[in-house]
Design a protein around this motif. Sequence first.
Motif, PDB file in Angstrom:
ATOM      1  N   GLY A  73      11.252  74.833  43.664  1.00 49.81           N
ATOM      2  CA  GLY A  73      12.148  73.703  43.914  1.00 49.81           C
ATOM      3  C   GLY A  73      13.129  74.004  45.026  1.00 49.81           C
ATOM      4  N   ASP A  74      14.082  73.127  45.151  1.00 51.21           N
ATOM      5  CA  ASP A  74      15.116  73.263  46.183  1.00 51.21           C
ATOM      6  C   ASP A  74      16.185  74.249  45.701  1.00 51.21           C
ATOM      7  N   GLY A  75      16.329  75.339  46.444  1.00 53.39           N
ATOM      8  CA  GLY A  75      17.295  76.361  46.032  1.00 53.39           C
ATOM      9  C   GLY A  75      18.602  76.288  46.797  1.00 53.39           C
TER      10      GLY A  75
ATOM     11  N   GLN B  82       9.639  89.970  51.438  1.00 57.59           N
ATOM     12  CA  GLN B  82      11.049  90.319  51.270  1.00 57.59           C
ATOM     13  C   GLN B  82      11.391  90.482  49.781  1.00 57.59           C
TER      14      GLN B  82
ATOM     15  N   LYS C 224      15.770  73.639  53.628  1.00 59.60           N
ATOM     16  CA  LYS C 224      15.677  72.206  53.331  1.00 59.60           C
ATOM     17  C   LYS C 224      16.700  71.836  52.259  1.00 59.60           C
TER      18      LYS C 224
ATOM     19  N   THR D  67      16.654  83.277  53.284  1.00 62.42           N
ATOM     20  CA  THR D  67      15.691  83.554  54.360  1.00 62.42           C
ATOM     21  C   THR D  67      15.261  82.281  55.092  1.00 62.42           C
TER      22      THR D  67
ATOM     23  N   GLY E 146       8.715  82.522  50.169  1.00 63.33           N
ATOM     24  CA  GLY E 146       7.724  82.631  51.244  1.00 63.33           C
ATOM     25  C   GLY E 146       6.499  83.409  50.817  1.00 63.33           C
ATOM     26  N   SER E 147       6.186  84.469  51.546  1.00 67.30           N
ATOM     27  CA  SER E 147       5.014  85.294  51.247  1.00 67.30           C
ATOM     28  C   SER E 147       5.255  86.280  50.099  1.00 67.30           C
TER      29      SER E 147
ATOM     30  N   GLY F 231      13.969  81.213  49.321  1.00 62.95           N
ATOM     31  CA  GLY F 231      12.831  81.236  50.232  1.00 62.95           C
ATOM     32  C   GLY F 231      11.918  82.415  49.929  1.00 62.95           C
TER      33      GLY F 231
ATOM     34  N   GLU G 184      11.462  79.097  45.664  1.00 58.70           N
ATOM     35  CA  GLU G 184      10.639  78.609  46.774  1.00 58.70           C
ATOM     36  C   GLU G 184      10.316  77.136  46.520  1.00 58.70           C
ATOM     37  N   ARG G 185      10.369  76.328  47.570  1.00 57.59           N
ATOM     38  CA  ARG G 185      10.146  74.891  47.370  1.00 57.59           C
ATOM     39  C   ARG G 185       8.688  74.462  47.567  1.00 57.59           C
ATOM     40  N   ILE G 186       7.877  75.337  48.172  1.00 57.27           N
ATOM     41  CA  ILE G 186       6.471  74.963  48.405  1.00 57.27           C
ATOM     42  C   ILE G 186       5.589  75.636  47.341  1.00 57.27           C
TER      43      ILE G 186
ATOM     44  N   GLN H  46       5.552  77.456  57.649  1.00 50.11           N
ATOM     45  CA  GLN H  46       6.510  78.521  57.292  1.00 50.11           C
ATOM     46  C   GLN H  46       6.050  79.848  57.879  1.00 50.11           C
ATOM     47  N   THR H  47       6.942  80.832  57.845  1.00 51.95           N
ATOM     48  CA  THR H  47       6.617  82.123  58.452  1.00 51.95           C
ATOM     49  C   THR H  47       6.976  83.284  57.530  1.00 51.95           C
TER      50      THR H  47
HETATM   51  N1  SAM Z   1      11.252  85.954  53.126  1.00 53.64           N
HETATM   52  C1  SAM Z   1       9.982  85.329  53.349  1.00 53.64           C
HETATM   53  C2  SAM Z   1       8.910  86.326  53.584  1.00 53.64           C
HETATM   54  O1  SAM Z   1       9.202  87.522  53.679  1.00 53.64           O
HETATM   55  O2  SAM Z   1       7.760  85.892  53.666  1.00 53.64           O
HETATM   56  C3  SAM Z   1      10.029  84.387  54.500  1.00 53.64           C
HETATM   57  C4  SAM Z   1      10.629  83.122  54.159  1.00 53.64           C
HETATM   58  S1  SAM Z   1      10.352  81.819  55.295  1.00 53.64           S
HETATM   59  C5  SAM Z   1      11.133  82.362  56.768  1.00 53.64           C
HETATM   60  C6  SAM Z   1      11.508  80.668  54.555  1.00 53.64           C
HETATM   61  C7  SAM Z   1      11.050  80.115  53.235  1.00 53.64           C
HETATM   62  O3  SAM Z   1      12.115  79.336  52.706  1.00 53.64           O
HETATM   63  C8  SAM Z   1       9.839  79.211  53.321  1.00 53.64           C
HETATM   64  O4  SAM Z   1       8.839  79.661  52.468  1.00 53.64           O
HETATM   65  C9  SAM Z   1      10.385  77.852  52.908  1.00 53.64           C
HETATM   66  O5  SAM Z   1       9.456  77.046  52.220  1.00 53.64           O
HETATM   67  C10 SAM Z   1      11.549  78.239  52.019  1.00 53.64           C
HETATM   68  N2  SAM Z   1      12.591  77.231  51.853  1.00 53.64           N
HETATM   69  C11 SAM Z   1      13.155  76.425  52.802  1.00 53.64           C
HETATM   70  N3  SAM Z   1      14.092  75.656  52.260  1.00 53.64           N
HETATM   71  C12 SAM Z   1      14.138  75.956  50.936  1.00 53.64           C
HETATM   72  C13 SAM Z   1      14.919  75.491  49.847  1.00 53.64           C
HETATM   73  N4  SAM Z   1      15.842  74.549  49.988  1.00 53.64           N
HETATM   74  N5  SAM Z   1      14.708  76.029  48.632  1.00 53.64           N
HETATM   75  C14 SAM Z   1      13.752  76.996  48.464  1.00 53.64           C
HETATM   76  N6  SAM Z   1      12.983  77.483  49.459  1.00 53.64           N
HETATM   77  C15 SAM Z   1      13.183  76.968  50.677  1.00 53.64           C
END
Ligand code: SAM
Length: 194
Positions: free
Chosen positions: A114-116, A73, A189, A132, A69-70, A67, A88-90, A40-41
């Motif tokens: 979980g899955d959003g 945002q 995802k 995101t 992520g970090s 998402g 966030e799913r991870i 991820q980024t």
């Molecule tokens: N906005 C974040 C930041 O500033 O760091 C960057 C987010 S990164 C580009 C996208 C994120 O979306 C990842 O952490 C990924 O695990 C999450 N993600 C992808 N599919 C998802 C889903 N179905 N439900 C929740 N999170 C999801």
Amino acid sequence: MNSQRKEIISYFKQMDRSFFMDANKDLAPFDQALPIGFEQTISQPSLVLEMTLALDLQPKQKVLELGTGSGFQTALLAAFSGTVYTIERIEELQKRAKERLEQLDFQNIHYRLGDGSEGWEEHAPFDRIMVTAAASEVPRELLEQLNEGGKMVIPVGNSFSQELRLIEKDSDGRTHTTLLNEVLFVPLKGKYER
Ligand code: SAM
């Protein structure tokens, strides 16, 4: 320029992006997406700002973010709205983001693991929705969970080509879409994975 916009820009400029990263901290000042692990980024700063400004955040609004992520945002959303619901799913990314955001003393953020891709129905409707990660199409559930007068920013497309869309729902429940930019995000995802 309205004052909220000015405040968001000046808050954004003083944010320490490296605080939201565990590795490559020396690269934080560069305007590029950077890895945060788990494939991820953390998004490109100029894009984070563009997406946030496009949402036209107002105090007291309820915001859904897909998402976490970090958490970078998320922090910006939480600083300029009423309440943020972020998914966030991870697990490890969520844990780290939550620790950072709690360290910054944000108390208006609700976290879900979980899955959003189908939103967070229990807390809908949302005044603003920030996605995101890129979906193959705009999730129907997110459109339903967007309040009248609401705005959503979402990247839509495949691994090679995506458009960043601003979707606005009017008071009659009709939606209007504006193309903001061409982007490249990691995939959303779940149900709307391309
Ligand atoms: N906005 C974040 C930041 O500033 O760091 C960057 C987010 S990164 C580009 C996208 C994120 O979306 C990842 O952490 C990924 O695990 C999450 N993600 C992808 N599919 C998802 C889903 N179905 N439900 C929740 N999170 C999801």
